[in-house]
Motif scaffolding. Structure first.
Motif, PDB file in Angstrom:
ATOM      1  N   UNK A 163     -75.377   6.732  21.041  1.00  0.00           N
ATOM      2  CA  UNK A 163     -74.336   7.150  22.297  1.00  0.00           C
ATOM      3  C   UNK A 163     -73.087   6.676  22.117  1.00  0.00           C
ATOM      4  N   UNK A 164     -72.044   7.561  22.928  1.00  0.00           N
ATOM      5  CA  UNK A 164     -70.476   7.306  23.311  1.00  0.00           C
ATOM      6  C   UNK A 164     -70.671   6.621  24.559  1.00  0.00           C
ATOM      7  N   UNK A 165     -69.986   5.702  24.598  1.00  0.00           N
ATOM      8  CA  UNK A 165     -69.720   4.836  26.091  1.00  0.00           C
ATOM      9  C   UNK A 165     -68.174   4.511  26.189  1.00  0.00           C
ATOM     10  N   UNK A 166     -67.786   4.350  27.281  1.00  0.00           N
ATOM     11  CA  UNK A 166     -66.195   3.747  27.557  1.00  0.00           C
ATOM     12  C   UNK A 166     -66.357   2.966  28.706  1.00  0.00           C
ATOM     13  N   UNK A 167     -65.351   2.397  28.894  1.00  0.00           N
ATOM     14  CA  UNK A 167     -64.977   1.236  30.082  1.00  0.00           C
ATOM     15  C   UNK A 167     -64.161   0.235  29.703  1.00  0.00           C
ATOM     16  N   UNK A 226     -64.544 -12.845  13.980  1.00  0.00           N
ATOM     17  CA  UNK A 226     -63.979 -13.879  14.545  1.00  0.00           C
ATOM     18  C   UNK A 226     -63.177 -13.202  15.716  1.00  0.00           C
ATOM     19  N   UNK A 227     -62.254 -12.275  15.305  1.00  0.00           N
ATOM     20  CA  UNK A 227     -61.402 -11.595  16.098  1.00  0.00           C
ATOM     21  C   UNK A 227     -61.206 -10.115  16.056  1.00  0.00           C
ATOM     22  N   UNK A 228     -60.762  -9.375  16.602  1.00  0.00           N
ATOM     23  CA  UNK A 228     -60.440  -7.913  16.386  1.00  0.00           C
ATOM     24  C   UNK A 228     -59.190  -7.658  17.186  1.00  0.00           C
ATOM     25  N   UNK A 229     -58.188  -7.096  16.483  1.00  0.00           N
ATOM     26  CA  UNK A 229     -56.886  -6.760  17.297  1.00  0.00           C
ATOM     27  C   UNK A 229     -57.311  -5.819  18.369  1.00  0.00           C
ATOM     28  N   UNK A 230     -56.742  -6.388  19.663  1.00  0.00           N
ATOM     29  CA  UNK A 230     -56.800  -5.283  20.753  1.00  0.00           C
ATOM     30  C   UNK A 230     -58.156  -5.395  21.486  1.00  0.00           C
ATOM     31  N   UNK A 282     -59.306  -1.206  28.039  1.00  0.00           N
ATOM     32  CA  UNK A 282     -60.290  -0.037  27.967  1.00  0.00           C
ATOM     33  C   UNK A 282     -60.737   0.409  26.556  1.00  0.00           C
ATOM     34  N   UNK A 283     -61.896   0.749  26.367  1.00  0.00           N
ATOM     35  CA  UNK A 283     -62.320   1.039  25.111  1.00  0.00           C
ATOM     36  C   UNK A 283     -63.348   2.119  25.209  1.00  0.00           C
ATOM     37  N   UNK A 284     -63.305   2.844  23.927  1.00  0.00           N
ATOM     38  CA  UNK A 284     -64.504   3.978  23.853  1.00  0.00           C
ATOM     39  C   UNK A 284     -65.357   3.437  22.735  1.00  0.00           C
ATOM     40  N   UNK A 285     -66.688   3.353  22.539  1.00  0.00           N
ATOM     41  CA  UNK A 285     -67.373   2.881  21.632  1.00  0.00           C
ATOM     42  C   UNK A 285     -68.770   3.709  21.329  1.00  0.00           C
ATOM     43  N   UNK A 286     -69.001   3.899  19.949  1.00  0.00           N
ATOM     44  CA  UNK A 286     -70.063   4.956  19.466  1.00  0.00           C
ATOM     45  C   UNK A 286     -70.950   4.108  18.832  1.00  0.00           C
ATOM     46  N   UNK A 346     -59.548   1.992  21.059  1.00  0.00           N
ATOM     47  CA  UNK A 346     -58.954   1.439  21.886  1.00  0.00           C
ATOM     48  C   UNK A 346     -58.232   2.457  22.636  1.00  0.00           C
ATOM     49  N   UNK A 347     -58.210   2.438  24.180  1.00  0.00           N
ATOM     50  CA  UNK A 347     -57.716   3.594  25.049  1.00  0.00           C
ATOM     51  C   UNK A 347     -56.379   3.118  25.700  1.00  0.00           C
TER      52      UNK A 347
END
Length: 120
Positions: free
Chosen positions: A44-48, A83-87, A93-97, A116-117
């Motif tokens: 899937x491709x999701x956003x939120x 541990x961490x991801x910048x942003x 808001x982010x789009x993920x697949x 990152x949106x």
């Protein structure tokens, strides 16, 4: 009358309800899958919007987990060994697949590709 009723609803709606409506509109605009329609195993491709980001240290595999909310539901985005991801922070808001799986009994995408949106 319908337009006035819609305006009245927007004027009396909570910030959470308005954000949910805005997020659902963005999901449609980006042609993403609504989170309340996800099925395990599907690509899937999701956003939120990220509601929470938590780092869990572990001797085996530390995880960074983010809760993504799109106005209809939520899903965990889980990065193993990070541990961490910048942003990647609450409110972003982010789009993920990726492929829908399960993490701690709830829907999740492991090591998703993400973008990152711009926040609006």
């Amino acid at each position: 009358m319908g337009h006035n009723l819609s305006l009245l609803r927007r004027l009396t709606a909570s910030t959470h309800q308005l954000d949910a409506v805005d997020l659902q509109t963005e999901v449609e605009r980006l042609a993403c899958m609504p989170l309340d329609k996800l099925q395990r195993g599907a690509n899937v491709v999701v956003a939120g919007r990220l509601r929470a980001v938590v780092y869990t240290p572990s001797e085996n595999v530390p995880t960074l987990e983010a809760e993504l909310f799109d106005g209809s539901g939520s899903i965990a985005l889980v990065w193993l060994g990070r541990r961490r991801i910048a942003g990647v922070e609450p409110g972003r808001r982010i789009l993920a697949r990726g492929r829908v799986g399960v993490h701690n009994g709830a829907p999740a995408i492991y090591n998703p590709w993400y973008e990152l949106l711009c926040s609006s």
